[in-house]
Design a protein around this motif. Structure first.
Motif, PDB file in Angstrom:
ATOM      1  N   ARG A 252       0.858  -1.185   0.000  1.00 18.44           N
ATOM      2  CA  ARG A 252       0.000   0.000   0.000  1.00 18.44           C
ATOM      3  C   ARG A 252       0.900   1.242   0.000  1.00 18.44           C
TER       4      ARG A 252
ATOM      5  N   THR B 179      -4.259   6.692  -3.363  1.00 17.35           N
ATOM      6  CA  THR B 179      -3.768   5.479  -2.721  1.00 17.35           C
ATOM      7  C   THR B 179      -3.684   4.347  -3.729  1.00 17.35           C
TER       8      THR B 179
ATOM      9  N   GLU C 125      -2.957   0.214  -3.943  1.00 14.43           N
ATOM     10  CA  GLU C 125      -2.876  -1.007  -3.153  1.00 14.43           C
ATOM     11  C   GLU C 125      -2.701  -2.206  -4.083  1.00 14.43           C
TER      12      GLU C 125
END
Length: 267
Positions: free
Chosen positions: A227, A239, A241
């Motif tokens: 992450r 973000t 991931e």
């Protein structure tokens, strides 16, 4: 009357139009007319959205110079929200792009995209981003449809950013079409990133696919885990991931700005 909408994804902004409303217009020509900031709407690109079923829409992406490209993380999030706002699909739906299908999940606080990308760190390079020996940096060429050159630096606050990145964007060893260039600096748990984007031929305030490419590079270099939190030039967070089965998730904002009408010159 043919309408367009302007959306922004973390500062990366787009004109979005229904593919069904284009008629005989060429989308690339329309992009070149609508996108420029001095004479048009003032956006980084144009996206067409065409309904394929009650849960699937087809996306095409065009730079402000009219050239078409295969994928765009911020643009896909904006298009996903647009499709939900227009009642074309439910909040969880499928986006079809030239690089494959994307699962989109639209929520009030942001949009998450899940990809099964053929993405890889192709090779490590040396890149000059300053003078003297300290100007030579390790860099990574990441292929994910578009080529991305990721260059870790001590700080992204560099002078003459465009002039610095333009030679890197056109390096012969990144391929005939050149590459997007991303300078990345770690700031604690966050990675700061600046992007010089091909097609725009200058800095953009965010690049979703660039953040994914940077996450691949940092992970390959052992500098990040599954992450990675990015802060793009607009100040917005994105973000990335890494999920199971080789999938990757990109999450961030996607916001409606305004609607408009095609000018007569584009009809």
């Amino acid at each position: 009357m043919s309408l367009f909408s302007k959306y922004t994804g973390a500062g990366n902004d787009f004109v979005i139009v229904r593919g069904e409303e284009l008629g005989l217009r060429d989308a690339g020509t329309l992009a070149a007319a609508l996108c420029p900031r001095a004479t048009g709407v003032g956006v980084d690109g144009l996206i067409t959205v065409r309904s394929l079923s009650e849960e699937v829409v087809r996306l095409r992406f065009f730079n402000c110079d009219g050239s078409e490209f295969s994928t765009c993380g911020n643009g896909s999030r904006c298009a996903a929200r647009y499709a939900v706002d227009r009642g074309l699909v439910p909040p969880d739906h499928i986006l079809v792009t030239d690089d494959g299908e994307i699962l989109a999940r639209v929520r009030e606080d942001g949009v998450a995209l899940e990809y099964a990308l053929d993405a890889r760190v192709e090779r490590e390079l040396r890149a000059r981003v300053g003078t003297g020996k300290r100007g030579e940096r390790d860099a990574w060429l990441v292929r994910m449809g578009t080529a991305h050159l990721v260059v870790p630096v001590p700080s992204v606050d560099v002078e003459d950013f465009d002039d610095l990145c333009r030679p890197l964007r056109w390096r012969e060893d990144v391929g005939p079409g050149g590459a997007n260039v991303h300078l990345v600096a770690r700031d604690g748990a966050t990675a700061l990133i600046r992007t010089f984007e091909r097609g725009v031929e200058g800095e953009t305030l965010a690049c979703g696919s660039g953040c994914m490419a940077a996450a691949f590079a940092l992970r390959a270099a052992g500098e990040a885990g599954d992450r990675v939190e990015f802060l793009v030039r607009s100040g917005a967070p994105l973000t990335v991931e890494f999920l199971e089965a080789g999938r990757i998730r990109l999450t961030g904002p996607a916001v409606f700005i305004f609607d408009g009408v095609f000018p007569e010159a584009t009809r």
